[in-house]
Design an enzyme around this catalytic site. Sequence first.
Site, PDB file in Angstrom:
ATOM      1  N   ASP A  75       4.015 -11.233   6.723  1.00  0.00           N
ATOM      2  CA  ASP A  75       5.429 -10.958   6.440  1.00  0.00           C
ATOM      3  C   ASP A  75       5.746  -9.476   6.339  1.00  0.00           C
ATOM      4  O   ASP A  75       6.909  -9.090   6.422  1.00  0.00           O
ATOM      5  CB  ASP A  75       5.818 -11.612   5.108  1.00  0.00           C
ATOM      6  CG  ASP A  75       5.337 -13.035   4.988  1.00  0.00           C
ATOM      7  OD1 ASP A  75       6.166 -13.935   4.995  1.00  0.00           O
ATOM      8  OD2 ASP A  75       4.108 -13.263   4.889  1.00  0.00           O
ATOM      9  N   PHE A  76       4.713  -8.645   6.125  1.00  0.00           N
ATOM     10  CA  PHE A  76       4.962  -7.208   5.994  1.00  0.00           C
ATOM     11  C   PHE A  76       4.915  -6.499   7.338  1.00  0.00           C
ATOM     12  O   PHE A  76       4.973  -5.275   7.402  1.00  0.00           O
ATOM     13  CB  PHE A  76       3.930  -6.550   5.057  1.00  0.00           C
ATOM     14  CG  PHE A  76       3.740  -7.210   3.721  1.00  0.00           C
ATOM     15  CD1 PHE A  76       4.735  -8.008   3.156  1.00  0.00           C
ATOM     16  CD2 PHE A  76       2.567  -7.042   3.000  1.00  0.00           C
ATOM     17  CE1 PHE A  76       4.558  -8.622   1.924  1.00  0.00           C
ATOM     18  CE2 PHE A  76       2.381  -7.646   1.770  1.00  0.00           C
ATOM     19  CZ  PHE A  76       3.372  -8.439   1.232  1.00  0.00           C
ATOM     20  N   GLU A  98       1.132   0.939   5.452  1.00  0.00           N
ATOM     21  CA  GLU A  98       0.640   0.133   6.569  1.00  0.00           C
ATOM     22  C   GLU A  98       0.726   0.864   7.900  1.00  0.00           C
ATOM     23  O   GLU A  98      -0.146   0.716   8.764  1.00  0.00           O
ATOM     24  CB  GLU A  98       1.402  -1.192   6.662  1.00  0.00           C
ATOM     25  CG  GLU A  98       1.037  -2.225   5.593  1.00  0.00           C
ATOM     26  CD  GLU A  98       1.763  -2.033   4.267  1.00  0.00           C
ATOM     27  OE1 GLU A  98       2.508  -1.039   4.130  1.00  0.00           O
ATOM     28  OE2 GLU A  98       1.572  -2.874   3.372  1.00  0.00           O
ATOM     29  N   GLU A 152      -5.270  -2.884   1.972  1.00  0.00           N
ATOM     30  CA  GLU A 152      -4.907  -2.844   0.558  1.00  0.00           C
ATOM     31  C   GLU A 152      -5.732  -3.854  -0.237  1.00  0.00           C
ATOM     32  O   GLU A 152      -5.767  -5.039   0.126  1.00  0.00           O
ATOM     33  CB  GLU A 152      -3.411  -3.184   0.407  1.00  0.00           C
ATOM     34  CG  GLU A 152      -2.518  -2.084   0.947  1.00  0.00           C
ATOM     35  CD  GLU A 152      -1.167  -2.597   1.424  1.00  0.00           C
ATOM     36  OE1 GLU A 152      -0.814  -3.743   1.110  1.00  0.00           O
ATOM     37  OE2 GLU A 152      -0.482  -1.852   2.139  1.00  0.00           O
ATOM     38  N   PHE A 198      -0.090  -9.554   3.965  1.00  0.00           N
ATOM     39  CA  PHE A 198       0.682 -10.737   4.364  1.00  0.00           C
ATOM     40  C   PHE A 198       1.298 -10.404   5.730  1.00  0.00           C
ATOM     41  O   PHE A 198       1.813  -9.298   5.914  1.00  0.00           O
ATOM     42  CB  PHE A 198       1.864 -10.995   3.431  1.00  0.00           C
ATOM     43  CG  PHE A 198       1.539 -11.521   2.060  1.00  0.00           C
ATOM     44  CD1 PHE A 198       0.896 -10.736   1.121  1.00  0.00           C
ATOM     45  CD2 PHE A 198       1.954 -12.807   1.674  1.00  0.00           C
ATOM     46  CE1 PHE A 198       0.641 -11.211  -0.157  1.00  0.00           C
ATOM     47  CE2 PHE A 198       1.698 -13.290   0.397  1.00  0.00           C
ATOM     48  CZ  PHE A 198       1.042 -12.489  -0.523  1.00  0.00           C
ATOM     49  N   HIS A 202       7.132 -13.905   1.858  1.00  0.00           N
ATOM     50  CA  HIS A 202       5.683 -14.017   1.650  1.00  0.00           C
ATOM     51  C   HIS A 202       5.122 -15.373   2.103  1.00  0.00           C
ATOM     52  O   HIS A 202       4.086 -15.795   1.603  1.00  0.00           O
ATOM     53  CB  HIS A 202       5.324 -13.841   0.171  1.00  0.00           C
ATOM     54  CG  HIS A 202       5.457 -12.460  -0.364  1.00  0.00           C
ATOM     55  ND1 HIS A 202       6.669 -11.889  -0.640  1.00  0.00           N
ATOM     56  CD2 HIS A 202       4.525 -11.511  -0.656  1.00  0.00           C
ATOM     57  CE1 HIS A 202       6.483 -10.657  -1.108  1.00  0.00           C
ATOM     58  NE2 HIS A 202       5.193 -10.411  -1.119  1.00  0.00           N
TER      59      HIS A 202
HETATM   60  C1  TPP Z   1       5.020  -3.299   2.549  1.00  0.00           C
HETATM   61  C2  TPP Z   1       4.238  -4.054   1.542  1.00  0.00           C
HETATM   62  N1  TPP Z   1       2.914  -3.862   1.484  1.00  0.00           N
HETATM   63  C3  TPP Z   1       2.168  -4.524   0.586  1.00  0.00           C
HETATM   64  C4  TPP Z   1       2.731  -5.386  -0.314  1.00  0.00           C
HETATM   65  C5  TPP Z   1       1.881  -6.167  -1.295  1.00  0.00           C
HETATM   66  N2  TPP Z   1       2.061  -5.665  -2.654  1.00  0.00           N
HETATM   67  C6  TPP Z   1       2.937  -6.261  -3.504  1.00  0.00           C
HETATM   68  S1  TPP Z   1       3.025  -5.453  -4.975  1.00  0.00           S
HETATM   69  C7  TPP Z   1       1.876  -4.330  -4.473  1.00  0.00           C
HETATM   70  C8  TPP Z   1       1.485  -3.207  -5.380  1.00  0.00           C
HETATM   71  C9  TPP Z   1       2.658  -2.412  -5.745  1.00  0.00           C
HETATM   72  O1  TPP Z   1       2.303  -1.345  -6.554  1.00  0.00           O
HETATM   73  P1  TPP Z   1       3.413  -0.468  -7.218  1.00  0.00           P
HETATM   74  O2  TPP Z   1       4.364   0.023  -6.187  1.00  0.00           O
HETATM   75  O3  TPP Z   1       2.728   0.567  -8.001  1.00  0.00           O
HETATM   76  O4  TPP Z   1       4.232  -1.475  -8.131  1.00  0.00           O
HETATM   77  P2  TPP Z   1       3.690  -2.318  -9.386  1.00  0.00           P
HETATM   78  O5  TPP Z   1       3.137  -3.595  -8.867  1.00  0.00           O
HETATM   79  O6  TPP Z   1       2.671  -1.499 -10.076  1.00  0.00           O
HETATM   80  O7  TPP Z   1       4.887  -2.558 -10.233  1.00  0.00           O
HETATM   81  C10 TPP Z   1       1.432  -4.574  -3.188  1.00  0.00           C
HETATM   82  C11 TPP Z   1       0.431  -3.783  -2.457  1.00  0.00           C
HETATM   83  C12 TPP Z   1       4.126  -5.576  -0.208  1.00  0.00           C
HETATM   84  N3  TPP Z   1       4.754  -6.434  -1.012  1.00  0.00           N
HETATM   85  N4  TPP Z   1       4.849  -4.898   0.702  1.00  0.00           N
END
Ligand code: TPP
Lengths: 345, 345, 325, 325
Positions: B97-98, B72, B41, B95, B141
Amino acid sequence: MVVTDIPKSSSTSRKLTTSKAMVEAIALMMERDSSVFVIGEDVGAYGGIFSSTTGLLERFGPDRIIDTPISETAFIGLGTGAAVEGMRPIVELMFVDFFGVAMDQIYNHMAKIHFESGGSVKVPMVLMTAVGGGYSDGAQHSQCLWGTFAHLPGMKVVVPSSPYDAKGLMISAIEDDNPVIYMFHKGIMGLPWMAKNSYAIDVVPEEYYSVPIGKASVVRSGKDLTIVTLSLSVHHCLDVAEEASRSGIDCEVIDLRSLVPLDRQTILESVAKTNKLLVVDEDYQSFGLSGEIAAVIVESDPTLLKSPMKRVCVPDVPIPYARSLEYAVLPSQARIMDAIRQMVS
Amino acid sequence: MVVTDIPKSSSTSRKLTTSKAMVEAIALMMERDSSVFVIGEDVGAYGGIFSSTTGLLERFGPDRIIDTPISETAFIGLGTGAAVEGMRPIVELMFVDFFGVAMDQIYNHMAKIHFESGGSVKVPMVLMTAVGGGYSDGAQHSQCLWGTFAHLPGMKVVVPSSPYDAKGLMISAIEDDNPVIYMFHKGIMGLPWMAKNSYAIDVVPEEYYSVPIGKASVVRSGKDLTIVTLSLSVHHCLDVAEEASRSGIDCEVIDLRSLVPLDRQTILESVAKTNKLLVVDEDYQSFGLSGEIAAVIVESDPTLLKSPMKRVCVPDVPIPYARSLEYAVLPSQARIMDAIRQMVS
Amino acid sequence: MDDQVRIGLYQKMVLIRTFEETILRDYHADKKPVWDIGAGLIPGEMHLSAGQEPVAVGICAHLNKDDAITATHRPHHLAIAHGMDLGKLAGEIYGRESGLGRGRGGHMHLFDPETHFSCSGIIAEGFPPALGQGFAFKRKGLSSVVVAVTGEGAANQGAFHESLNLAALWKLPVVFVVEDNEWAISVSRSASTSVASNAVRAESYGIPGVLVEDNSVEKIYEAAAVAVDRARAGQGPTLMEIRTLRLWGHFEGDAQGYRADLDSVASRDPIPLYESQLRASEILDDQIVKEIKEEAMSKVESAIEFAKASPIPEPSSALKYVFAE
Amino acid sequence: MDDQVRIGLYQKMVLIRTFEETILRDYHADKKPVWDIGAGLIPGEMHLSAGQEPVAVGICAHLNKDDAITATHRPHHLAIAHGMDLGKLAGEIYGRESGLGRGRGGHMHLFDPETHFSCSGIIAEGFPPALGQGFAFKRKGLSSVVVAVTGEGAANQGAFHESLNLAALWKLPVVFVVEDNEWAISVSRSASTSVASNAVRAESYGIPGVLVEDNSVEKIYEAAAVAVDRARAGQGPTLMEIRTLRLWGHFEGDAQGYRADLDSVASRDPIPLYESQLRASEILDDQIVKEIKEEAMSKVESAIEFAKASPIPEPSSALKYVFAE
Ligand SMILES: Cc1ncc(C[n+]2csc(CCOP(=O)(O)OP(=O)(O)O)c2C)c(N)n1
Ligand SMILES: Cc1ncc(C[n+]2csc(CCOP(=O)(O)OP(=O)(O)O)c2C)c(N)n1
Ligand SMILES: [Mg+2]
Ligand SMILES: [Mg+2]
């Protein structure tokens, strides 16, 4: 030091298998508390692949004994959400080996919500799961993995080894206001289709009773050597201790029963007496339970140990399928006896 | 015992941050081997949330530096399948943590296939992931979790603490025919938007070199006390050791660099010399790394320890958000110093 | 469809069934008098695929050994239809050094580099590695494809969704197959799935969804031709749902008390049904059927003999193969 | 739609924006001269929801405090629209003992038993607990509903699929909302999603799928009314996809170099647009707007003052609350 006995007042000498003892505990609590329900794969008509829910559907109906799709993330999370709203779910993860498809719900949600909420939200939930090998089920269906769960904060982890504890710990787990992982070894369930284990059927009082979470049990007293163990391995250790006693070796056997909280006191008192420590653990050896037991000692007083600790664990190898290989890596009675002999020679 | 030095022949005294050293290693290997690619990502245009892939998209294009959906399980599994077919994927889990959303692919597939195939299938794959706290990112995190990965067999686990090792270990990880978890601490990446850490920028040779997986590094020699540590904590320990030396306490500091394989020999040799052991670990305390280090000693010779081992770890509590609380549970310099003083008093 | 193709389809189904019947016999032979899952020549869980041969045979007819398959806990039919060496397969099931995994894996963990075959005991988790194989084939400029198979129960697992989205997004050469035998152990499709057919779920990914309504090897063959061609041509994945039949229990030892349709199951066995059909069309007769069955039996027997004669792994070698050297 | 409802929608959006602008200011105030994410009054990642207020306000207008919400890493708009106490919210963001989580959680981990609100920093993983809340409401015979929210990026995570299937199967009273702001950090919807709109994915579960094409609070309000009513009536879940706008970066500190549409973003801010619309319809005028903004500011200021005045957690209490006693 707590030596557990069946309460003498018990009205019965009725014997149950471990699986029936678990079912009895669940049924008893479901009758007392309408917020308790069971959810998981094949917990209904099938009665649980390892008979952890046999007969409950007939008794409590499909609204409280609930078969799910194969969606562990969804239904474990469902348990958490229901618990947050005051229900007391018992969720079955069929084999602990499947934890990887739902671990985020388990450790990032179920286990952490209480803390993250500063104590304002409770998650009273039991996650019960089958562990262990010994019947050639291969690398994805034979693990114990309690070390993995015990390492991550926020979950209690209990591991019964007998029908009596299975019932009493299940009742405690359901009553606990925290998430509790309840790990039952297939080899002690007393299943008709698995190798017989004479310890898998024993006296279980019919009435309500609980076994406290966080108290180890000294299942055999001895002065020469302390064996710290849990689950199915307790029985192997007892058998081997019996045999060793014939050669004049007097082993003390501690059944941990609970990893979180860990009863450090009982371990320390025993090692202070015997000065020798053997850990027998069906989980992987490194970075797990056996190391933690070592730390318990050396953090307190390394001079307690008059000779090197030994570990009889799964030696950091996936569980092999072929029987010859699987029994080479499991904590077999032969390996345990061998370790004992080396320690007292 | 291995004391790592920058090769004296190095043509340069150029300094890089840890993140740039990682990127340099990846780029170097991508140029040598067209089967190497990066997937994860925000590894493309963003360059990795913690700058682990900055500039790679511009250099290697979107066919080899590949942004993914937030899936993932799918893309880590994709890595495994591509590795089985002879490619050498570098997959980023943003991270650590995921891990729970994809752990099944990690430990039941990536890590076990080689064994289950009896050695006939190889999975040469790097799973790189950011670890660590200290900037109020909360319980989901901020974790390290290396103990969780090290407990499960079939994956190597490397944890660099410096730009030099970051490059050399990345090269080794990519060249390794096994799955390697590569855990980089956010606090040593040298990010412009995080608290500065003077160790996060250091001399890195421009040319190809590798740091062997499985060799610890004695980053400071001393005779009074052994500190076993890794990752960001190495720097805290070095700083504290420096301070302690002013009070006449001479600490030896071991940077493990790799948990699997674990360099037991280096630990034992050091403790045999100092007779005192302090483990400093940013992962949760119980059932993890610190216990395993205790086991290394007492399995070999408990009399090596002349006083109780101490642990400065995260004390089995989710990482709190508020700074006052987070720094109370992290292995801070104050806690490390405190432990040292208690041990030598 | 050519008569020779028909005979070939029948022949493969017979070979698979013959193999599994032999396994079945040996599996149960020495677990008596008190049945013990861990005892005997073949210990452990045993998930046989009887009744699902049409799926494997109908699809694999379009594949060659450079194509890959990822299968499930119920893998034998696909393994055999894809051309896995029967001796190595048997060797693994019997836990011998001659097995594909030298006895380390067992019947849920068959890895065959020669036929790019793999399987996994974790529900739906064979899909993600399939993406990677397809990705690698594409990067190497090959026209090889991957067939990724799950049961209908598995189609409610998260990995299913993630994998279909990624494959569709990147047009990976993967054919996703849901072997819908109506049961996930004791849970029926309708008790687990919010839609009547998984084929409609293809719309969530903008890819073709195909429902093959009955367990006909010829219909499966035809539907698979389209899906495999599409993948080979670089047009991306297809989702096939095939209604098939679990002729026996979920695993050996399953009493199937939960199964209302139990009485009718035997009469739906696809192999005798196909045989009758081919006999009616005079494509098969007693003589050809006899030859096919004898040939199958002789292949299977020599594979099983090979397995039984091969060495049991040495306990002292138990720590090998955790890491590649 | 009643004018008072319109003013109410506008008012809530202003309150949310005012709150977040204050957070924004304090967040950046003391991270200088060299920006350090861990420094200052408000440390850590900060995901603000500016631009997405219409989603929260349009939906929450149909909820009461017995209804539940599970939100994401970007939760403030939903928390405020659902009626969370501003002081406790601010307390948590500032890491104080007066916060919802006594400073343990932080802005991605807001748990409010009073409004049945929760959120999680893990993508899509707020969906499964929502099922459980809906399940509990149903078992208790309540007519309460749950609104489970993710971003469009999260809709490709396995938990999304599992949750929709289970909710549809059991007709749980859940409204699933995809807040589609087109970006998942730096990855656009089209680079992550194999279909043009997540609303079509409802067909995979046999439930209604609704696409609200623009960021209009009134359209969202109307679409949400139907979905919430349906859930309340026991008819099961709905999937809503709402096209909204991430006005600022993914988190504070995000330079958004990857974002081609950056120039046009400010002009699409839904609050001034709605304000103009209501002014044009003479529902709002200078005076009312001024009053609304002042009221919002005064509420926000007292919440923030309350937070800043409350005690920082004692280091000695760091081990509390791991387990309930
Ligand atoms: C399982 C997981 N993978 C990756 C992340 C890292 N991450 C946090 S926000 C985000 C993007 C999220 O996009 P979206 O669902 O469109 O929500 P937005 O931020 O646009 O509100 C990512 C990849 C995470 N928190 N959890
Ligand atoms: C993640 C996971 N959950 C549960 C199981 C246990 N399990 C093994 S097979 C099975 C049923 C599978 O049903 P289906 O996908 O329809 O395949 P079939 O057995 O019918 O071929 C279950 C629940 C598993 N192996 N993995
Ligand atoms: Mg099925
Ligand atoms: Mg988004």
